[in-house]
Motif scaffolding. Structure first.
Motif, PDB file in Angstrom:
ATOM      1  N   ARG A 151      24.360  78.287  21.890  1.00 46.54           N
ATOM      2  CA  ARG A 151      23.631  78.858  23.019  1.00 46.54           C
ATOM      3  C   ARG A 151      24.413  78.699  24.319  1.00 46.54           C
ATOM      4  NH1 ARG A 151      18.102  76.147  22.463  1.00 46.54           N
ATOM      5  NH2 ARG A 151      17.694  77.232  24.387  1.00 46.54           N
ATOM      6  N   THR A 174      27.250  81.248  24.297  1.00 46.54           N
ATOM      7  CA  THR A 174      26.737  82.586  24.587  1.00 46.54           C
ATOM      8  C   THR A 174      26.418  82.717  26.071  1.00 46.54           C
ATOM      9  OG1 THR A 174      25.844  82.753  22.356  1.00 46.54           O
ATOM     10  CG2 THR A 174      24.971  84.283  23.989  1.00 46.54           C
ATOM     11  N   ALA A 175      25.786  81.697  26.645  1.00 45.53           N
ATOM     12  CA  ALA A 175      25.463  81.711  28.069  1.00 45.53           C
ATOM     13  C   ALA A 175      26.735  81.801  28.906  1.00 45.53           C
ATOM     14  CB  ALA A 175      24.656  80.472  28.446  1.00 45.53           C
ATOM     15  N   VAL A 182      28.107  85.357  28.833  1.00 48.82           N
ATOM     16  CA  VAL A 182      27.316  86.210  29.726  1.00 48.82           C
ATOM     17  C   VAL A 182      27.705  85.933  31.175  1.00 48.82           C
ATOM     18  CG1 VAL A 182      24.978  86.721  30.555  1.00 48.82           C
ATOM     19  CG2 VAL A 182      25.408  86.458  28.097  1.00 48.82           C
ATOM     20  N   TYR A 203      29.324  88.368  34.184  1.00 50.28           N
ATOM     21  CA  TYR A 203      28.775  88.455  35.543  1.00 50.28           C
ATOM     22  C   TYR A 203      29.876  88.195  36.578  1.00 50.28           C
ATOM     23  CZ  TYR A 203      25.938  87.368  39.627  1.00 50.28           C
ATOM     24  OH  TYR A 203      25.406  87.355  40.887  1.00 50.28           O
ATOM     25  N   PRO A 263      22.506  83.329  37.083  1.00 50.24           N
ATOM     26  CA  PRO A 263      21.771  84.543  36.733  1.00 50.24           C
ATOM     27  C   PRO A 263      20.731  84.284  35.639  1.00 50.24           C
ATOM     28  CG  PRO A 263      24.131  84.973  36.821  1.00 50.24           C
ATOM     29  CD  PRO A 263      23.950  83.489  36.925  1.00 50.24           C
ATOM     30  N   PHE A 264      19.609  85.006  35.702  1.00 51.11           N
ATOM     31  CA  PHE A 264      18.528  84.839  34.737  1.00 51.11           C
ATOM     32  C   PHE A 264      19.015  85.009  33.305  1.00 51.11           C
ATOM     33  CE2 PHE A 264      15.244  86.633  32.001  1.00 51.11           C
ATOM     34  CZ  PHE A 264      14.284  85.637  32.078  1.00 51.11           C
ATOM     35  N   SER A 265      19.881  85.989  33.061  1.00 51.84           N
ATOM     36  CA  SER A 265      20.366  86.239  31.702  1.00 51.84           C
ATOM     37  C   SER A 265      21.151  85.061  31.149  1.00 51.84           C
ATOM     38  CB  SER A 265      21.218  87.508  31.663  1.00 51.84           C
ATOM     39  OG  SER A 265      22.292  87.413  32.583  1.00 51.84           O
ATOM     40  N   VAL A 266      21.649  84.203  32.026  1.00 45.56           N
ATOM     41  CA  VAL A 266      22.361  82.986  31.599  1.00 45.56           C
ATOM     42  C   VAL A 266      21.350  81.863  31.353  1.00 45.56           C
ATOM     43  CG1 VAL A 266      24.014  81.220  32.332  1.00 45.56           C
ATOM     44  CG2 VAL A 266      24.462  83.635  32.830  1.00 45.56           C
ATOM     45  N   THR A 267      20.468  81.623  32.325  1.00 41.14           N
ATOM     46  CA  THR A 267      19.545  80.488  32.201  1.00 41.14           C
ATOM     47  C   THR A 267      18.521  80.675  31.094  1.00 41.14           C
ATOM     48  OG1 THR A 267      18.075  81.355  33.920  1.00 41.14           O
ATOM     49  CG2 THR A 267      19.795  79.814  34.606  1.00 41.14           C
ATOM     50  N   MET A 268      18.166  81.917  30.779  1.00 40.11           N
ATOM     51  CA  MET A 268      17.163  82.112  29.729  1.00 40.11           C
ATOM     52  C   MET A 268      17.689  81.660  28.369  1.00 40.11           C
ATOM     53  SD  MET A 268      17.487  84.871  27.504  1.00 40.11           S
ATOM     54  CE  MET A 268      18.628  86.196  27.279  1.00 40.11           C
ATOM     55  N   LEU A 269      19.006  81.602  28.217  1.00 32.00           N
ATOM     56  CA  LEU A 269      19.590  81.143  26.959  1.00 32.00           C
ATOM     57  C   LEU A 269      19.569  79.622  26.816  1.00 32.00           C
ATOM     58  CD1 LEU A 269      22.644  83.546  26.914  1.00 32.00           C
ATOM     59  CD2 LEU A 269      20.809  83.491  25.195  1.00 32.00           C
TER      60      LEU A 269
END
Length: 108
Positions: free
Chosen positions: A62, A65-66, A69, A73, A92-98
């Motif tokens: 994870r 993957t973060a 991403v 960015y 960024p949200f797409s990073v922290t959500m992982l």
């Protein structure tokens, strides 16, 4: 310095075929890795051991993957074009959500 992904993994993800930007990308890998490890704070030991070696498993996958991403960015926003979308110290949200549930804040 702990690098969560290799230069080749990053280049594959970003679809980079040449070596012209390798030093810049290496800097971003190192800085992004440090930022993500700092973000998860007290649970770093589920991702890297005491010697800084990655620990294979879900948490590392994870984080990798973060980081990929995040590299996308950073590559898209070389001059801080989307800077206003983030507050100081945010990722960024797409990073922290992982990795959000890996975060274990520590109190000093």
């Amino acid at each position: 310095m702990v690098a969560l992904v290799t230069l080749q993994e990053a280049k594959d993800h970003l679809r980079i075929d040449d070596n012209a930007g390798d030093s810049d990308l290496t800097l971003k890998i190192n800085a992004g890795s440090a930022a993500l490890l700092s973000y998860i704070q007290g649970s770093k030991d589920s991702v890297i051991d005491a010697d800084g070696n990655p620990i294979e498993g879900d948490a590392l996958d994870r984080m990798k993957t973060a980081l990929l991403v995040l590299l996308g960015y950073l590559d898209r926003n070389r001059g801080g074009e989307e800077e206003s979308a983030l507050q100081q110290g945010e990722l960024p949200f797409s990073v922290t959500m992982l990795v959000y549930d890996l975060r274990r804040p520590t109190i000093i």
